[in-house]
Design a protein around this motif. Structure first.
Motif, PDB file in Angstrom:
ATOM      1  N   PHE A 251      19.920  81.693   5.762  1.00  0.00           N
ATOM      2  CA  PHE A 251      18.787  82.384   6.370  1.00  0.00           C
ATOM      3  C   PHE A 251      17.989  81.364   7.162  1.00  0.00           C
ATOM      4  N   VAL A 252      17.653  81.689   8.403  1.00  0.00           N
ATOM      5  CA  VAL A 252      16.872  80.778   9.235  1.00  0.00           C
ATOM      6  C   VAL A 252      15.579  81.449   9.668  1.00  0.00           C
ATOM      7  N   ILE A 253      14.564  80.605   9.900  1.00  0.00           N
ATOM      8  CA  ILE A 253      13.275  81.067  10.411  1.00  0.00           C
ATOM      9  C   ILE A 253      12.995  80.317  11.700  1.00  0.00           C
ATOM     10  N   ILE A 254      12.782  81.059  12.769  1.00  0.00           N
ATOM     11  CA  ILE A 254      12.583  80.468  14.087  1.00  0.00           C
ATOM     12  C   ILE A 254      11.247  80.928  14.653  1.00  0.00           C
ATOM     13  N   ALA A 255      10.386  79.961  14.985  1.00  0.00           N
ATOM     14  CA  ALA A 255       9.123  80.299  15.638  1.00  0.00           C
ATOM     15  C   ALA A 255       9.421  80.770  17.055  1.00  0.00           C
ATOM     16  N   ALA A 256       8.901  81.939  17.385  1.00  0.00           N
ATOM     17  CA  ALA A 256       9.207  82.565  18.677  1.00  0.00           C
ATOM     18  C   ALA A 256       8.370  81.951  19.795  1.00  0.00           C
ATOM     19  N   PRO A 257       8.876  81.983  21.027  1.00  0.00           N
ATOM     20  CA  PRO A 257       8.080  81.502  22.162  1.00  0.00           C
ATOM     21  C   PRO A 257       6.817  82.327  22.323  1.00  0.00           C
ATOM     22  N   LEU A 258       5.753  81.666  22.741  1.00  0.00           N
ATOM     23  CA  LEU A 258       4.489  82.383  22.954  1.00  0.00           C
ATOM     24  C   LEU A 258       4.363  82.909  24.376  1.00  0.00           C
ATOM     25  N   LYS A 259       5.306  82.519  25.224  1.00  0.00           N
ATOM     26  CA  LYS A 259       5.332  83.049  26.590  1.00  0.00           C
ATOM     27  C   LYS A 259       6.784  83.180  27.021  1.00  0.00           C
ATOM     28  N   PRO A 260       7.078  84.069  27.955  1.00  0.00           N
ATOM     29  CA  PRO A 260       8.463  84.265  28.396  1.00  0.00           C
ATOM     30  C   PRO A 260       9.085  82.951  28.877  1.00  0.00           C
ATOM     31  N   GLY A 261      10.293  82.671  28.397  1.00  0.00           N
ATOM     32  CA  GLY A 261      10.981  81.450  28.798  1.00  0.00           C
ATOM     33  C   GLY A 261      10.559  80.220  28.031  1.00  0.00           C
ATOM     34  N   GLY A 262       9.649  80.378  27.043  1.00  0.00           N
ATOM     35  CA  GLY A 262       9.194  79.242  26.246  1.00  0.00           C
ATOM     36  C   GLY A 262      10.241  78.807  25.233  1.00  0.00           C
ATOM     37  N   LYS A 263       9.870  77.852  24.401  1.00  0.00           N
ATOM     38  CA  LYS A 263      10.822  77.273  23.458  1.00  0.00           C
ATOM     39  C   LYS A 263      10.783  77.957  22.094  1.00  0.00           C
ATOM     40  N   PHE A 264      11.976  78.084  21.493  1.00  0.00           N
ATOM     41  CA  PHE A 264      12.122  78.479  20.107  1.00  0.00           C
ATOM     42  C   PHE A 264      12.067  77.225  19.241  1.00  0.00           C
ATOM     43  N   ARG A 265      11.546  77.352  18.019  1.00  0.00           N
ATOM     44  CA  ARG A 265      11.520  76.229  17.085  1.00  0.00           C
ATOM     45  C   ARG A 265      12.147  76.657  15.757  1.00  0.00           C
ATOM     46  N   LEU A 266      13.239  76.042  15.404  1.00  0.00           N
ATOM     47  CA  LEU A 266      13.906  76.341  14.138  1.00  0.00           C
ATOM     48  C   LEU A 266      13.193  75.546  13.040  1.00  0.00           C
ATOM     49  N   VAL A 267      12.349  76.219  12.266  1.00  0.00           N
ATOM     50  CA  VAL A 267      11.489  75.514  11.316  1.00  0.00           C
ATOM     51  C   VAL A 267      12.072  75.458   9.909  1.00  0.00           C
ATOM     52  N   GLN A 268      12.905  76.433   9.534  1.00  0.00           N
ATOM     53  CA  GLN A 268      13.488  76.411   8.189  1.00  0.00           C
ATOM     54  C   GLN A 268      14.903  76.966   8.219  1.00  0.00           C
ATOM     55  N   LYS A 269      15.758  76.382   7.383  1.00  0.00           N
ATOM     56  CA  LYS A 269      17.085  76.953   7.136  1.00  0.00           C
ATOM     57  C   LYS A 269      17.310  76.901   5.633  1.00  0.00           C
ATOM     58  N   LEU A 270      17.751  78.004   5.092  1.00  0.00           N
ATOM     59  CA  LEU A 270      17.939  78.130   3.650  1.00  0.00           C
ATOM     60  C   LEU A 270      19.385  78.496   3.364  1.00  0.00           C
ATOM     61  N   HIS A 271      19.950  77.914   2.319  1.00  0.00           N
ATOM     62  CA  HIS A 271      21.328  78.189   1.918  1.00  0.00           C
ATOM     63  C   HIS A 271      21.320  78.702   0.475  1.00  0.00           C
ATOM     64  N   TRP A 272      21.968  79.822   0.246  1.00  0.00           N
ATOM     65  CA  TRP A 272      22.016  80.427  -1.076  1.00  0.00           C
ATOM     66  C   TRP A 272      23.471  80.597  -1.497  1.00  0.00           C
ATOM     67  N   LYS A 273      23.821  80.028  -2.617  1.00  0.00           N
ATOM     68  CA  LYS A 273      25.202  80.076  -3.093  1.00  0.00           C
ATOM     69  C   LYS A 273      25.260  80.758  -4.458  1.00  0.00           C
ATOM     70  N   ASP A 274      26.259  81.630  -4.592  1.00  0.00           N
ATOM     71  CA  ASP A 274      26.509  82.308  -5.875  1.00  0.00           C
ATOM     72  C   ASP A 274      25.272  83.071  -6.361  1.00  0.00           C
ATOM     73  N   LYS A 275      24.564  83.724  -5.431  1.00  0.00           N
ATOM     74  CA  LYS A 275      23.407  84.531  -5.789  1.00  0.00           C
ATOM     75  C   LYS A 275      23.681  85.993  -5.405  1.00  0.00           C
ATOM     76  N   SER A 276      23.196  86.896  -6.211  1.00  0.00           N
ATOM     77  CA  SER A 276      23.419  88.319  -5.950  1.00  0.00           C
ATOM     78  C   SER A 276      22.663  88.749  -4.709  1.00  0.00           C
TER      79      SER A 276
END
Length: 606
Positions: A446-471
């Motif tokens: 699961f990833v969380i990306i901060a969205a651009p505040l204006k058209p054509g702006g930058k995305f920022r990948l702030v978190q990535k989570l990995h879950w193994k063997d979970k329901s």
């Protein structure tokens, strides 16, 4: 015209203003030499010497200690932008003098403490023998005025007893290779190379007083070495080390340990033994390498490079293969050692000692930390060979290019509006989420990306989570908790297979969740959208996330059973790979291809 340059000429003789004389005196007090002042102010040398004698400038310095004078001069030289060889030589001489003064002062301090400390004389004599040529500080838990980062009493025997006995065979080989000035290490993941080099460098600094410089893609990655060193000294010697730079008070004077990110400007003036971590994942490697080798230009300094392999298009690849040396210095190619020879460690024609440590090599050297068969299940054959068997990826065959991906990696210290420890890490800023389910043995991501505040702006990948063997219910609940901390505007979920159960729960508490069912058309849309964001540099992510880059590099264009084209990374119904890449694409797809549009309409993923 500037006041400083407003000199009047009478009878062919220049008369300099009071401002010029004050400026000259000020530069003199800052330890600039008369020739340097002459060059900067365009005042004749004879005139400057006359002012110096007439106004007795030297008298103004008589209350300044020798160390203060040296530090003043070092400051002047360090601030010069274009340093000459003469300047660099003077810097080295001044630093050497400062170190000698520091050692002398430390000996005086140690002598004073020995006289004052209520300890048995036999213990004092034993400690005197521990440091060649200098008495040691007797450590006491009750001592009030402890010296910060005091390691002056540690000896070679201490390190042999506490550090060396825990080394695997290949780490002993690395220790024996300290005699080589250039060491290049290609390694499997998680074999303890950084852990070993933290010990080697801190031991070297403690026993010799030599500076150590750690360079990585980001400050956080460089400080992994710092964390190792702090923990090792606390555990084995009950010493609490602090600071960055971390200045050790050794028996041979102060030794500075610098932990730096890939920022050449912040590293220009340092000197010492250099370690470059994960160099095959550093953007603009050649620029950093030029600076790093300059910091270790003197023959006494070692340069050590270590990394897992990335792709054949990386800037460091020709340095590793020897092609850079062959092109620059040889008309006729010299034979470089092959893969098997490098597994044993070998000095190559370019005077670089190269060593390859695969997972098999690590296990043969005593490392029992891996379950090889488990890893083969968790990773595709290509990923396993690259991550654990030291094989480079050929990204010329991939959809995404290493250079484009690495250009998006940054040191996240610049994200002043992001606090991962806060209840609302990004406040109320909009974010997109992307979820990729686990298949059989791989992780769900699961990833969380901060969205651009204006058209054509930058995305920022702030978190990535990995879950193994979970329901899927547990995973859905984790996403529910995240929606309380972040202002989600979109969550894209792969519903092709096992992700459907997660999606059914998510949509109950987050109705904006978007199902993504894989097909030729939907995969094409996902990949093309990601390319349109990554290639122009509209994505930012922490540069130390090498697994993020690797995930995108594994994506290939393949043919379908009916002759069409699609994209894959070795995924089947039972296995899943490049999960963080797909999760990222599930988030990015919320933005329309036409970035001038302010809002996104639903994309069909049938």
């Amino acid at each position: 015209m500037s006041t400083l340059s407003n000199n009047k000429s009478q009878g062919g003789k220049k008369h300099h203003s009071d401002e010029i004389r004050y400026a000259a005196r000020s530069l003199f007090l800052r330890k600039q030499t008369i020739p340097e002042i002459e060059e900067e102010l365009n005042v004749p040398r004879r005139t400057l010497y006359s002012w110096m004698d007439r106004d007795d400038w030297k008298a103004l310095l008589r209350n300044e200690s020798v160390e203060e004078a040296i530090q003043r001069r070092l400051t002047v030289l360090a601030e010069k932008e274009d340093k000459t060889d003469r300047d660099l030589n003077e810097i080295d001489r001044l630093i050497a003098s400062l170190s000698k003064l520091g050692r002398a002062r430390q000996i005086e301090i140690n002598n004073a403490k020995l006289k004052a400390a209520p300890v048995d004389s036999d213990i004092v004599q034993d400690n005197r023998k521990k440091i060649e040529g200098a008495p040691a500080v007797v450590r006491s838990k009750n001592r009030k005025n402890k010296i910060k980062n005091d390691v002056s009493f540690l000896t070679e025997k201490d390190f042999k007893q506490k550090f060396h006995k825990n080394y695997f065979a290949y780490q002993v080989e690395l220790a024996n290779a300290k005699k080589y000035r250039n060491r290049d290490l290609l390694k499997s993941r998680q074999i303890g190379a950084s852990w070993y080099l933290s010990q080697e460098s801190s031991e070297d600094a403690t026993l010799t007083g030599d500076n150590q410089i750690f360079l990585s893609a980001t400050r956080a990655q460089a400080e992994v070495f710092k964390t190792y060193i702090v923990n090792l000294y606390q555990e084995h010697f009950d010493i609490e080390l602090k600071g960055n730079p971390m200045v050790l008070n050794t028996a041979n004077g102060p030794a500075s340990l610098y932990f730096l990110s890939n920022n050449s400007k912040s590293a220009q003036s340092y000197h010492g033994h250099v370690i470059i971590d994960e160099f095959f994942w550093i953007h603009k490697f050649n620029e950093l390498y030029k600076v790093a080798t300059g910091m270790a230009a003197h023959k006494k300094w070692r340069r050590t490079l270590l990394s897992t392999p990335s792709a054949v298009t990386h800037e460091a690849y020709d340095l590793w293969t020897g092609d850079r040396y062959q092109k620059r210095f040889k008309r006729k190619r010299e034979e470089f050692p092959g893969f098997k020879e490098m597994q044993s460690g070998v000095l190559c024609p370019d005077n670089h000692w190269r060593k390859i440590i695969t997972l098999d090599d690590a296990e043969a050297g005593g490392c029992d930390l891996f379950d090889k068969e488990e890893l083969k299940i968790e990773y595709s054959p290509e990923e396993f060979r690259q991550l654990f068997m030291c094989e480079f990826m050929d990204d010329t065959m991939g959809v995404f290019r290493l250079a484009d991906l690495q250009a998006c990696g940054i040191d996240t210290d610049i994200w002043e509006d992001y606090d991962p420890k806060a209840d609302r890490p990004l406040g109320n800023l909009p974010v997109y989420g992307g979820y990729d389910p686990s298949r059989h043995r791989d992780d769900a991501s699961f990833v969380i990306i901060a969205a651009p505040l204006k058209p054509g702006g930058k995305f920022r990948l702030v978190q990535k989570l990995h879950w193994k063997d979970k329901s899927f219910t547990w995973q859905a609940d984790q996403i529910r908790q995240l929606t309380k901390r972040f202002n989600f505007q979109h969550i894209g979920v792969d519903t092709t297979g096992p992700g459907l159960g997660v999606f059914d729960i998510i949509k109950n508490f987050f109705p904006l969740a978007q199902p993504i069912h894989y097909s030729v058309n939907s995969k094409t849309a996902l990949v093309q959208k990601a390319k349109s964001v990554i290639e122009p540099g509209r994505l930012e992510y922490p540069a130390e996330w090498t697994d993020f880059v690797h995930a995108f590099l594994t994506i290939r264009q393949t043919s379908t059973s009916n002759g069409g084209m699609t994209y894959s990374a070795g995924r089947t119904n039972s296995t899943g790979h490049a999960d963080v890449a797909w999760a990222t694409m599930h988030a990015l797809i919320h933005e329309p291809m036409d970035t001038s549009r302010q809002s996104c309409s639903s994309v069909a993923f049938g």
